[in-house]
Scaffold this active site. Structure first.
Site, mmCIF file in Angstrom:
data_model
loop_
_atom_site.group_PDB
_atom_site.id
_atom_site.type_symbol
_atom_site.label_atom_id
_atom_site.label_comp_id
_atom_site.label_asym_id
_atom_site.label_seq_id
_atom_site.Cartn_x
_atom_site.Cartn_y
_atom_site.Cartn_z
ATOM 1 N N SER A 141 0.837 -1.202 0.000
ATOM 2 C CA SER A 141 0.000 0.000 0.000
ATOM 3 C C SER A 141 0.873 1.253 0.000
ATOM 4 O O SER A 141 1.542 1.545 -0.987
ATOM 5 C CB SER A 141 -0.960 -0.037 1.199
ATOM 6 N N HIS A 254 -8.734 1.202 0.527
ATOM 7 C CA HIS A 254 -8.782 0.354 -0.666
ATOM 8 C C HIS A 254 -10.201 -0.051 -1.058
ATOM 9 O O HIS A 254 -10.442 -1.164 -1.538
ATOM 10 C CB HIS A 254 -7.858 -0.859 -0.510
#
Length: 352
Positions: A141, A254
């Site tokens: 990420s 996300h």
């Protein structure tokens, strides 16, 4: 400027869960990235040594204190970072308070800088050859930005400005609409997706969840509405999950709950100089390396609303012959994910 950052220089397994619509936002699974001719430089990459960079959640109060005291180049990074951020980043990392360090707006720049400081630690302790050995980089990420900075795709300063904006924008998106994340332990991806579908149905329209992070076999992060996350926790045992853990994050990362952050990121990326990385950097969105700067910009803007394909990334690297791995930065989360896939893989942690 330190030499480590000199310059400072698709097969997807995600499934969208039904009924997941925060307000007018639709939570969707990521799609394959359209490949340009200019994006094929790393198509046949052969990984040997990988540098992995951690994401949000790896931070701990006290991190970076020792490395700054022992490695002058690491201290320089924190000094430059504080000038850009407008506050003493090292003080927050070393002394806290914990709630400030854990906030999305602060933890993301903190992990980015601490991880690059760990590169300087590796350089000082093991030499330039140890740093130069990496022929592929990945980041979980947020860590994708760190990987791109290490690979000289953009400067340390530009990367920090992007990470600062990313953290602030994601925090604002989370504040605007209640949402959450839950780690589901003990289910395979298909069964976890079925749990998401059942929880979304129980929670109702606009409150559902989906898998947001395909971390490693038996460990998937589910993200979405608070009610959907609560339903996951209630239903998990009936799906034979071993346990669930509510994650200490600001919101449903996300997923499209983060959509308000996308346009701000897209605008900032458009104005940032990005070049072809010197080594392949694997994207969280499609588990592939990209060489075209415009494609990289597009992927980074999409990344905050797309499921993280970490399990696919690790398995692909191993299938391609990866021999050695280093986790560069605070904590040992990534090493744990690799051990779930290949217990015998050679893995070294360079912590700060």
């Amino acid at each position: 400027m330190s030499r480590a950052i000199a310059g400072t220089r698709t097969i997807l397994r995600s499934r969208s869960c039904q009924g997941t619509r925060p307000a007018t936002l639709r939570v969707r699974a990521s799609t394959a990235v359209e490949q340009k001719v200019s994006d094929t430089k790393f198509a046949d990459y052969k990984p040997k040594t990988a540098f992995f960079f951690p994401g949000q959640g790896a931070q701990t109060v006290g991190m970076a204190k020792d490395v700054v005291a022992e490695v002058p180049a690491a201290k320089e990074l924190f000094e430059r970072a504080s000038d850009i951020l407008g506050y003493d980043l090292l003080a927050v990392c070393a002394e806290g308070p914990k709630d400030k360090l854990d906030s999305t707006a602060v933890s993301q720049p903190a992990i980015y800088v601490a991880s690059l400081a760990a590169i300087e630690k590796l350089r000082q302790t093991e030499g330039e050859d140890a740093v130069a050995a990496a022929n592929v980089a990945c980041g979980l990420s947020l860590g994708e930005y760190t990987a791109l900075a290490f690979a000289d795709a953009f400067s340390f300063e530009d990367g920090l400005r992007l990470v600062k904006l990313r953290g602030e924008s994601m925090q604002a998106a989370a504040d605007a609409q209640p949402s959450s994340m839950v780690s589901v332990i003990g289910l395979d991806a298909e069964k976890c997706a079925e749990l998401c579908e059942a929880a979304s149905k129980e929670a109702g329209p606009g409150k559902g969840v989906r898998i947001a992070n395909y971390l490693c076999p038996g460990n998937y992060a589910v993200s979405g509405g608070v009610e959907g996350c609560e339903a996951v926790e209630r239903l998990a045992k009936s799906f034979k999950a071993r346990m669930t853990v509510r994650l200490a994050v600001a919101g449903a990362f996300h997923t499209d709950y983060m959509q308000p952050a996308v346009e701000k990121l897209r605008e900032a990326l458009a104005g940032t100089k990005i070049v072809t990385p010197r080594i392949p950097v694997i994207s969280n969105v499609d588990a592939q390396p990209h060489s075209d700067p415009d494609t990289i910009k597009d992927i980074l803007s999409r990344q905050v609303t797309s499921p993280v394909q970490w399990e696919t990334t690790l398995k692909t690297l191993l299938e391609k012959g990866l021999e050695n791995s280093y986790e560069i930065g605070p904590n040992k989360v990534i090493a744990g994910t690799m051990k779930r896939i290949d217990k015998k893989h050679n893995f070294v942690n360079i912590t700060v």
